[in-house]
Design a protein around this motif. Structure first.
Motif, PDB file in Angstrom:
ATOM      1  N   SER A  28       0.827  -1.209   0.000  1.00 29.70           N
ATOM      2  CA  SER A  28       0.000   0.000   0.000  1.00 29.70           C
ATOM      3  C   SER A  28       0.861   1.259   0.000  1.00 29.70           C
ATOM      4  O   SER A  28       0.581   2.217  -0.730  1.00 29.70           O
ATOM      5  CB  SER A  28      -0.920  -0.013   1.223  1.00 29.70           C
ATOM      6  OG  SER A  28      -1.673   1.175   1.308  1.00 29.70           O
ATOM      7  N   GLU A 244      -4.600  -4.216  -2.717  1.00 30.11           N
ATOM      8  CA  GLU A 244      -4.159  -2.881  -2.337  1.00 30.11           C
ATOM      9  C   GLU A 244      -4.321  -1.893  -3.486  1.00 30.11           C
ATOM     10  O   GLU A 244      -4.653  -0.722  -3.267  1.00 30.11           O
ATOM     11  CB  GLU A 244      -2.699  -2.919  -1.880  1.00 30.11           C
ATOM     12  CG  GLU A 244      -2.471  -3.737  -0.624  1.00 30.11           C
ATOM     13  CD  GLU A 244      -3.312  -3.263   0.543  1.00 30.11           C
ATOM     14  OE1 GLU A 244      -3.418  -2.026   0.731  1.00 30.11           O
ATOM     15  OE2 GLU A 244      -3.868  -4.118   1.252  1.00 30.11           O
ATOM     16  N   LYS A 247      -7.961  -0.959  -3.627  1.00 25.17           N
ATOM     17  CA  LYS A 247      -8.324  -0.025  -2.561  1.00 25.17           C
ATOM     18  C   LYS A 247      -7.944   1.404  -2.940  1.00 25.17           C
ATOM     19  O   LYS A 247      -8.721   2.339  -2.711  1.00 25.17           O
ATOM     20  CB  LYS A 247      -7.608  -0.422  -1.275  1.00 25.17           C
ATOM     21  CG  LYS A 247      -8.132  -1.683  -0.613  1.00 25.17           C
ATOM     22  CD  LYS A 247      -7.337  -1.987   0.655  1.00 25.17           C
ATOM     23  CE  LYS A 247      -7.797  -3.289   1.306  1.00 25.17           C
ATOM     24  NZ  LYS A 247      -6.998  -3.620   2.518  1.00 25.17           N
TER      25      LYS A 247
END
Length: 253
Positions: A28, A244, A247
């Motif tokens: 991330s 990730e 997201k």
């Protein structure tokens, strides 16, 4: 007692969750700081599938983060450059002021001339590769500081500039420099100093070389075994990267 020491299923699940959380956090952080997250995702996926050195770099940045990986690489090059610079300065002085070959009637009389020639060659070879190591590490450190700003840049830089040449250069420098010391003892000294220093140097150098090769072999085996075990987590790594990335995309939308 042995059964009590075995980790329970709950413990294994907790360790796996912690491992995945670490990977997710590092993935991330890399994707968020990237100018082109999609390109970074594709690069990481390709490196994970490539195997070998690229797979090792990709798993390293996912395990410890790209900043820590970059710091480790920087420290490695700095240490190698400092060692090479010290060896270069000593050997450069030896070239400018070569060892004086003595003429003595002892067990080394028939070999001293040839050993002197080999000594001169080894000194020049070691000096050359010491200089190569210094120059390469300086250039790599300058370029890394100038061109690496995020994970994309770091991965591109590592793929473009593999450190194998630096490793080979300093190994040749140290090997030739180490072999030249026992030879210099014979060229510049008569018995018994010549034999004492020669055999002491040879045995010491051989012992250090055996320790280095042993460490290299066992560490390579461990890395290979770890890479093999990690290959079983290939899909998990790919899935974490995709999650990730999704997201970040969902937040951006």
């Amino acid at each position: 007692p042995a059964a009590m020491m075995q980790p329970s299923d709950g413990t294994k699940d907790a360790v796996a969750a912690s491992w995945q959380e670490t990977l997710a956090n590092n993935a991330s952080e890399m994707l968020k700081s990237s100018d082109e997250p999609a390109a970074l995702l594709e690069t990481l996926q390709q490196m994970l599938k490539a195997g070998g050195g690229q797979h090792k770099v990709a798993t390293t940045v996912l395990h410890i983060g790209w900043r820590e990986a970059m710091s480790n690489k920087t420290n490695q090059w700095i240490n190698m450059g400092v060692v090479a610079a010290l060896v270069f300065s000593v050997l450069f002085s030896a070239i400018n002021q070569p060892f004086g070959k003595i003429t003595a009637d002892d067990m080394w009389t028939d070999h001293r001339e040839n050993m002197n020639k080999v000594l001169i060659c080894l000194l020049y070879i070691s000096t050359i590769f010491g200089l190569i190591t210094v120059v390469l590490t300086i250039l790599l450190l300058i370029h890394m500081a100038s061109f690496v700003n995020d994970a994309d840049d770091f991965l591109f830089f590592v793929k473009l500039n593999p450190s194998g040449l630096v490793d080979i250069s300093i190994i040749i420098c140290l090997l030739c420099g180490g072999i030249s010391i026992p030879l210099a003892a014979v060229v510049g000294n008569e018995e018994p100093i010549a034999s004492i220093c020669f055999f002491t140097g040879i045995f010491t150098f051989t012992g250090v070389l055996v320790i280095y090769i042993r460490s290299l072999v066992y560490n390579q085996k461990r890395v290979a075994a770890r890479m093999k075990s990690l290959s079983g987590h290939q899909e998990a790594l790919q899935q974490i990267l995709r999650q990730e990335f999704e997201k970040i995309n969902s937040k951006g939308m």
